[in-house]
Motif scaffolding. Structure first.
Motif, PDB file in Angstrom:
ATOM      1  N   GLY A  66       0.641  -1.179  -0.088  1.00 17.96           N
ATOM      2  CA  GLY A  66       0.227   0.057   0.199  1.00 17.96           C
ATOM      3  C   GLY A  66       0.906   1.310   0.081  1.00 17.96           C
ATOM      4  N   ARG A  67       2.245   1.082   0.136  1.00 14.14           N
ATOM      5  CA  ARG A  67       2.800   2.192   0.148  1.00 14.14           C
ATOM      6  C   ARG A  67       4.056   2.166  -0.941  1.00 14.14           C
ATOM      7  NH1 ARG A  67       6.402   3.237   4.230  1.00 14.14           N
ATOM      8  NH2 ARG A  67       6.641   1.117   4.924  1.00 14.14           N
ATOM      9  N   PHE A  68       4.433   0.980  -1.226  1.00 10.46           N
ATOM     10  CA  PHE A  68       5.593   0.911  -2.267  1.00 10.46           C
ATOM     11  C   PHE A  68       4.993   0.193  -3.653  1.00 10.46           C
ATOM     12  CE2 PHE A  68       9.537   0.462   0.783  1.00 10.46           C
ATOM     13  CZ  PHE A  68       9.331   1.291   1.422  1.00 10.46           C
ATOM     14  N   THR A  69       5.547   0.891  -4.575  1.00  8.11           N
ATOM     15  CA  THR A  69       5.055  -0.030  -5.882  1.00  8.11           C
ATOM     16  C   THR A  69       6.191  -0.179  -6.682  1.00  8.11           C
ATOM     17  OG1 THR A  69       2.764   1.331  -5.837  1.00  8.11           O
ATOM     18  CG2 THR A  69       3.501   0.325  -7.871  1.00  8.11           C
ATOM     19  N   ILE A  70       6.443  -1.682  -7.162  1.00  5.62           N
ATOM     20  CA  ILE A  70       7.410  -1.817  -7.868  1.00  5.62           C
ATOM     21  C   ILE A  70       6.954  -2.245  -9.392  1.00  5.62           C
ATOM     22  CG2 ILE A  70       6.953  -4.527  -7.763  1.00  5.62           C
ATOM     23  CD1 ILE A  70      10.005  -5.027  -7.945  1.00  5.62           C
ATOM     24  N   SER A  71       7.863  -1.672 -10.292  1.00  4.87           N
ATOM     25  CA  SER A  71       7.339  -1.708 -11.867  1.00  4.87           C
ATOM     26  C   SER A  71       8.600  -1.786 -12.694  1.00  4.87           C
ATOM     27  CB  SER A  71       6.624  -0.052 -12.137  1.00  4.87           C
ATOM     28  OG  SER A  71       7.528   0.861 -11.944  1.00  4.87           O
ATOM     29  N   ARG A  72       8.462  -1.967 -13.961  1.00  5.62           N
ATOM     30  CA  ARG A  72       9.549  -2.025 -14.908  1.00  5.62           C
ATOM     31  C   ARG A  72       9.190  -1.645 -15.955  1.00  5.62           C
ATOM     32  NH1 ARG A  72      10.874  -8.240 -14.628  1.00  5.62           N
ATOM     33  NH2 ARG A  72      12.289  -7.577 -16.348  1.00  5.62           N
ATOM     34  N   ASP A  73      10.215  -1.254 -16.994  1.00 12.93           N
ATOM     35  CA  ASP A  73      10.048  -0.734 -18.174  1.00 12.93           C
ATOM     36  C   ASP A  73      11.155  -1.585 -18.978  1.00 12.93           C
ATOM     37  OD1 ASP A  73      10.247   0.472 -20.727  1.00 12.93           O
ATOM     38  OD2 ASP A  73       9.956   2.469 -19.849  1.00 12.93           O
ATOM     39  N   ASN A  74      10.602  -2.679 -19.672  1.00 14.11           N
ATOM     40  CA  ASN A  74      11.629  -3.497 -20.553  1.00 14.11           C
ATOM     41  C   ASN A  74      12.259  -2.880 -21.510  1.00 14.11           C
ATOM     42  OD1 ASN A  74      11.024  -5.556 -18.711  1.00 14.11           O
ATOM     43  ND2 ASN A  74       9.357  -6.557 -19.771  1.00 14.11           N
ATOM     44  N   ALA A  75      11.615  -1.891 -22.053  1.00 13.74           N
ATOM     45  CA  ALA A  75      12.267  -1.338 -23.105  1.00 13.74           C
ATOM     46  C   ALA A  75      13.608  -0.500 -22.717  1.00 13.74           C
ATOM     47  CB  ALA A  75      11.359  -0.246 -23.901  1.00 13.74           C
ATOM     48  N   LYS A  76      13.604  -0.051 -21.323  1.00 12.26           N
ATOM     49  CA  LYS A  76      14.547   0.853 -20.784  1.00 12.26           C
ATOM     50  C   LYS A  76      15.520   0.068 -19.821  1.00 12.26           C
ATOM     51  CE  LYS A  76      12.272   5.281 -20.856  1.00 12.26           C
ATOM     52  NZ  LYS A  76      11.545   6.282 -20.230  1.00 12.26           N
ATOM     53  N   ASN A  77      15.096  -1.236 -19.873  1.00 15.61           N
ATOM     54  CA  ASN A  77      16.004  -2.345 -18.811  1.00 15.61           C
ATOM     55  C   ASN A  77      16.276  -1.627 -17.388  1.00 15.61           C
ATOM     56  OD1 ASN A  77      16.601  -3.647 -21.384  1.00 15.61           O
ATOM     57  ND2 ASN A  77      18.750  -3.724 -21.046  1.00 15.61           N
ATOM     58  N   THR A  78      14.960  -1.225 -16.979  1.00 18.57           N
ATOM     59  CA  THR A  78      15.018  -0.763 -15.766  1.00 18.57           C
ATOM     60  C   THR A  78      13.702  -1.208 -15.004  1.00 18.57           C
ATOM     61  OG1 THR A  78      16.051   1.318 -16.588  1.00 18.57           O
ATOM     62  CG2 THR A  78      14.994   1.566 -14.412  1.00 18.57           C
ATOM     63  N   VAL A  79      14.168  -1.418 -13.467  1.00 15.73           N
ATOM     64  CA  VAL A  79      13.048  -1.652 -12.677  1.00 15.73           C
ATOM     65  C   VAL A  79      12.984  -0.534 -11.649  1.00 15.73           C
ATOM     66  CG1 VAL A  79      14.591  -3.118 -11.040  1.00 15.73           C
ATOM     67  CG2 VAL A  79      12.072  -3.335 -11.036  1.00 15.73           C
ATOM     68  N   TYR A  80      11.799  -0.224 -11.169  1.00 13.92           N
ATOM     69  CA  TYR A  80      11.604   0.781 -10.304  1.00 13.92           C
ATOM     70  C   TYR A  80      10.990   0.341  -8.960  1.00 13.92           C
ATOM     71  CZ  TYR A  80      12.165   3.440 -14.763  1.00 13.92           C
ATOM     72  OH  TYR A  80      12.292   3.838 -15.991  1.00 13.92           O
ATOM     73  N   LEU A  81      11.210   1.225  -7.869  1.00 16.22           N
ATOM     74  CA  LEU A  81      10.524   0.917  -6.644  1.00 16.22           C
ATOM     75  C   LEU A  81       9.997   2.653  -6.404  1.00 16.22           C
ATOM     76  CD1 LEU A  81       9.768  -1.002  -4.580  1.00 16.22           C
ATOM     77  CD2 LEU A  81      11.647  -0.461  -3.177  1.00 16.22           C
ATOM     78  N   GLN A  82       8.863   2.657  -6.329  1.00 21.85           N
ATOM     79  CA  GLN A  82       8.047   3.886  -5.808  1.00 21.85           C
ATOM     80  C   GLN A  82       7.931   3.589  -4.448  1.00 21.85           C
ATOM     81  OE1 GLN A  82       7.581   7.009  -7.365  1.00 21.85           O
ATOM     82  NE2 GLN A  82       7.313   7.516  -5.476  1.00 21.85           N
ATOM     83  N   MET A  83       8.442   4.542  -3.641  1.00 23.12           N
ATOM     84  CA  MET A  83       8.176   4.606  -2.189  1.00 23.12           C
ATOM     85  C   MET A  83       7.344   5.702  -1.719  1.00 23.12           C
ATOM     86  SD  MET A  83      11.686   2.676  -0.862  1.00 23.12           S
ATOM     87  CE  MET A  83      12.798   4.059  -1.366  1.00 23.12           C
ATOM     88  N   ASN A  84       6.274   5.642  -1.102  1.00 24.46           N
ATOM     89  CA  ASN A  84       5.532   6.725  -0.536  1.00 24.46           C
ATOM     90  C   ASN A  84       5.333   6.532   0.863  1.00 24.46           C
ATOM     91  OD1 ASN A  84       5.406   7.680  -3.255  1.00 24.46           O
ATOM     92  ND2 ASN A  84       3.497   6.573  -3.702  1.00 24.46           N
ATOM     93  N   SER A  85       4.867   7.707   1.329  1.00 22.88           N
ATOM     94  CA  SER A  85       4.392   7.649   2.783  1.00 22.88           C
ATOM     95  C   SER A  85       5.382   6.896   3.774  1.00 22.88           C
ATOM     96  CB  SER A  85       2.992   6.876   3.178  1.00 22.88           C
ATOM     97  OG  SER A  85       2.208   7.232   2.575  1.00 22.88           O
ATOM     98  N   LEU A  86       6.719   7.274   3.460  1.00 27.70           N
ATOM     99  CA  LEU A  86       7.972   6.724   4.217  1.00 27.70           C
ATOM    100  C   LEU A  86       8.190   6.786   5.619  1.00 27.70           C
ATOM    101  CD1 LEU A  86      10.499   7.481   1.261  1.00 27.70           C
ATOM    102  CD2 LEU A  86      10.112   5.270   2.290  1.00 27.70           C
ATOM    103  N   LYS A  87       8.580   5.893   6.327  1.00 23.35           N
ATOM    104  CA  LYS A  87       8.504   5.801   7.825  1.00 23.35           C
ATOM    105  C   LYS A  87      10.100   5.854   7.989  1.00 23.35           C
ATOM    106  CE  LYS A  87       4.242   3.326   8.098  1.00 23.35           C
ATOM    107  NZ  LYS A  87       3.571   2.075   8.353  1.00 23.35           N
ATOM    108  N   PRO A  88      10.364   6.009   9.343  1.00 24.34           N
ATOM    109  CA  PRO A  88      11.890   5.918   9.747  1.00 24.34           C
ATOM    110  C   PRO A  88      12.370   4.669   9.786  1.00 24.34           C
ATOM    111  CG  PRO A  88      10.752   7.551  11.224  1.00 24.34           C
ATOM    112  CD  PRO A  88       9.584   7.155  10.349  1.00 24.34           C
ATOM    113  N   GLU A  89      11.456   3.541   9.776  1.00 23.35           N
ATOM    114  CA  GLU A  89      11.789   2.336   9.604  1.00 23.35           C
ATOM    115  C   GLU A  89      12.025   1.605   8.471  1.00 23.35           C
ATOM    116  OE1 GLU A  89       9.171   3.639  11.384  1.00 23.35           O
ATOM    117  OE2 GLU A  89       7.438   2.156  11.306  1.00 23.35           O
ATOM    118  N   ASP A  90      11.826   2.464   7.377  1.00 25.49           N
ATOM    119  CA  ASP A  90      12.159   1.985   6.003  1.00 25.49           C
ATOM    120  C   ASP A  90      13.738   2.537   5.749  1.00 25.49           C
ATOM    121  OD1 ASP A  90       8.959   3.469   4.925  1.00 25.49           O
ATOM    122  OD2 ASP A  90       9.535   1.281   5.069  1.00 25.49           O
ATOM    123  N   THR A  91      14.506   3.081   6.630  1.00 24.31           N
ATOM    124  CA  THR A  91      15.861   3.358   6.406  1.00 24.31           C
ATOM    125  C   THR A  91      16.532   2.043   6.280  1.00 24.31           C
ATOM    126  OG1 THR A  91      15.566   5.540   7.748  1.00 24.31           O
ATOM    127  CG2 THR A  91      17.579   4.363   7.580  1.00 24.31           C
TER     128      THR A  91
END
Length: 125
Positions: A66-91
């Motif tokens: 519910g806070r992080f989203t993993i995605s990929r763009d195969n055309a760009k050879n890249t995977v992403y991790l969008q991290m929202n509502s970050l908490k100190p414990e995500d450090t």
């Protein structure tokens, strides 16, 4: 083989957002299952998220759902991790991982054959 290079880490305030990127070398990125792991100070490295080759399947550890989203763009050879509502414990240091020897994603480290060098994410309170 594939080489993985993470980027996008840094210092962010609690409640903020960060997007991590993992760029892969090679021409067969679409054949790799990809994952993000993280290692907090003094703790073992743990699974965060994973994505299948076509992005049709994703998996998240409960603490980031519910806070992080993993995605990929195969055309760009890249995977992403969008991290929202970050908490100190995500450090943690966040690592990108890949495998093309498997038929599905799993949460265990030894499932993955290739690793990046990691990128630090620090969340201040």
């Amino acid at each position: 083989q594939v080489q993985l290079v993470e980027s996008g880490g840094g210092l962010v305030q609690a409640g903020g957002s960060v997007r991590l990127s993992c760029a892969a070398s090679g021409r067969t990125f679409s054949s790799y299952f990809m994952a993000w792991f993280r290692q907090a100070p003094g703790k073992e490295r743990e699974f965060a998220a994973a994505i299948s080759r076509s992005a049709s399947v994703t998996d998240y550890v409960d603490s980031v759902k519910g806070r992080f989203t993993i995605s990929r763009d195969n055309a760009k050879n890249t995977v992403y991790l969008q991290m929202n509502s970050l908490k100190p414990e995500d450090t943690a240091v966040y690592y990108c991982a890949a495998t093309n020897r498997r038929d599905y994603i799993r949460r265990i480290q030894n499932w993955y054959d290739y690793w990046g060098q990691g990128t630090q994410v620090t969340v201040s309170s």
